[in-house]
Enzyme design. Sequence first.
Site, PDB file in Angstrom:
ATOM      1  N   HIS A  63       0.863  -1.231  -0.007  1.00 53.66           N
ATOM      2  CA  HIS A  63      -0.044   0.005  -0.021  1.00 53.66           C
ATOM      3  C   HIS A  63       0.790   1.152  -0.009  1.00 53.66           C
ATOM      4  CE1 HIS A  63      -3.599  -2.279   0.651  1.00 53.66           C
ATOM      5  NE2 HIS A  63      -3.103  -2.945   1.415  1.00 53.66           N
ATOM      6  N   HIS A 216      -2.528 -12.779   0.908  1.00 48.81           N
ATOM      7  CA  HIS A 216      -1.666 -12.617   2.165  1.00 48.81           C
ATOM      8  C   HIS A 216      -2.105 -14.023   3.182  1.00 48.81           C
ATOM      9  CE1 HIS A 216      -5.519 -10.768   3.700  1.00 48.81           C
ATOM     10  NE2 HIS A 216      -4.976  -9.404   3.441  1.00 48.81           N
ATOM     11  N   ASP A 274       2.770  -6.493   1.774  1.00 52.80           N
ATOM     12  CA  ASP A 274       1.806  -5.795   2.137  1.00 52.80           C
ATOM     13  C   ASP A 274       2.184  -4.681   3.191  1.00 52.80           C
ATOM     14  OD1 ASP A 274      -0.920  -5.396   2.803  1.00 52.80           O
ATOM     15  OD2 ASP A 274      -1.165  -7.009   3.837  1.00 52.80           O
ATOM     16  N   ALA A 308      -1.681  -4.278  11.152  1.00 53.71           N
ATOM     17  CA  ALA A 308      -2.000  -3.268  10.087  1.00 53.71           C
ATOM     18  C   ALA A 308      -1.261  -3.267   8.892  1.00 53.71           C
ATOM     19  CB  ALA A 308      -2.455  -1.920  10.856  1.00 53.71           C
ATOM     20  N   GLY A 309      -0.975  -4.218   8.292  1.00 54.99           N
ATOM     21  CA  GLY A 309      -0.062  -4.330   7.027  1.00 54.99           C
ATOM     22  C   GLY A 309       1.215  -4.738   7.551  1.00 54.99           C
TER      23      GLY A 309
END
Length: 382
Positions: A63, A216, A274, A308-309
């Site tokens: 992201h 993932h 990720d 969170a990632g």
Amino acid sequence: MTTLIKNAHVISPDIDLEGASVLLERDLIKAVLVEGEELPQADIVIDAKGKMLTPGFIDIHFHGRSGNDFCDGTTDALNAIARDKLQDGVTSFLGTTLTLPEAQLKQALHVAADYIAKPPSGAKLAGIHLEGPFFNPDCIGAQNPDFLRLPDIELIKRLNAICPIKKVSYSIELKGAIEFTRQLVQMGIMPACAHSAAKYKDFKKVNKLGLKHMTHFCNVMTPLHHLELGLVGGGLLHDDVFIEMICDKIHLCPEMIQLLFKIKGPDKIMLITDAMRAAGMPDGKYDLGGMTAIVRDGCARLASGAVAGSTLLYYHGLRNVHDITGLPLKELIKTTSWNQARSLGLPKLGKITPGFIADLFIMNSDFSPHKVFVDGKLAFDQ
């Protein structure tokens, strides 16, 4: 314009050549020469000094980086992400979205389309990975629950008209998901299972329709059980399925990484990061799709405790896998670009062979970047 990279340890899928040289002509690989062959003349000669030369990495799921997120939807943010991904050995990537309003997704895709239309200022943007907003509310993970919706192929068509979508990750158990899968395949977009409470029987239905990716893997999906295979069991059982792995040793423990490589093998695994905007940045507070993620010791979590990632740099993931599995790099290197390229239809990427695009990575013994080439041009130099 020709470039000769000499005295390189060439590592490509099923190939390991020490003392080799690679001749580039414009944006393509012209020849691979083994040790002892007469070297041709070239406009530029680069001595790799025995360092490893691999295909450039392709990160199909991340992201952001360096304080920026793809969904910031600004030219400056995308340019910074693309520039700094070169430092990770990445030469191509999919811009990965978050669960956000349509207007914000459109803005990010317009910026992406503008980037694609010009010569790359960093790593190349190969298309879009739409992660969400079609997720089960009970499996939201670190996505924003305010913007969830049911599968909607018309939204995909609207977004795809702005910038090509290569992959869509969604919960396969949602209402309309079976027909949605069929429609994605008809559009030439790879469906991917993610953030899901589906049972194995649900997975079999969409797999038959063309779903061949699992996003993932193991994270936010039904686990393997001896009486219900779940999604993890489905990914392990079906040989036609590619699995994404975040190998930061947070999302998957080392033993699980080892087991997955033993069962699936390097031909069906795709390393991803990720990574969110905190990648390459110090610990602290960061925005993630309108929510606050707190990064401590490189681990990003929401206030709820949900991971969170990641903050993983791509080459760190490969190094972790090499340390954990001990597999030869000529096998592991399949997981960094070749599998991504062939599964998503990205032509002439992922191998060091004549006729392929000259996206290349020269790395040090600790896997850190030394030089990166994009379309045959030196794009990063340590």
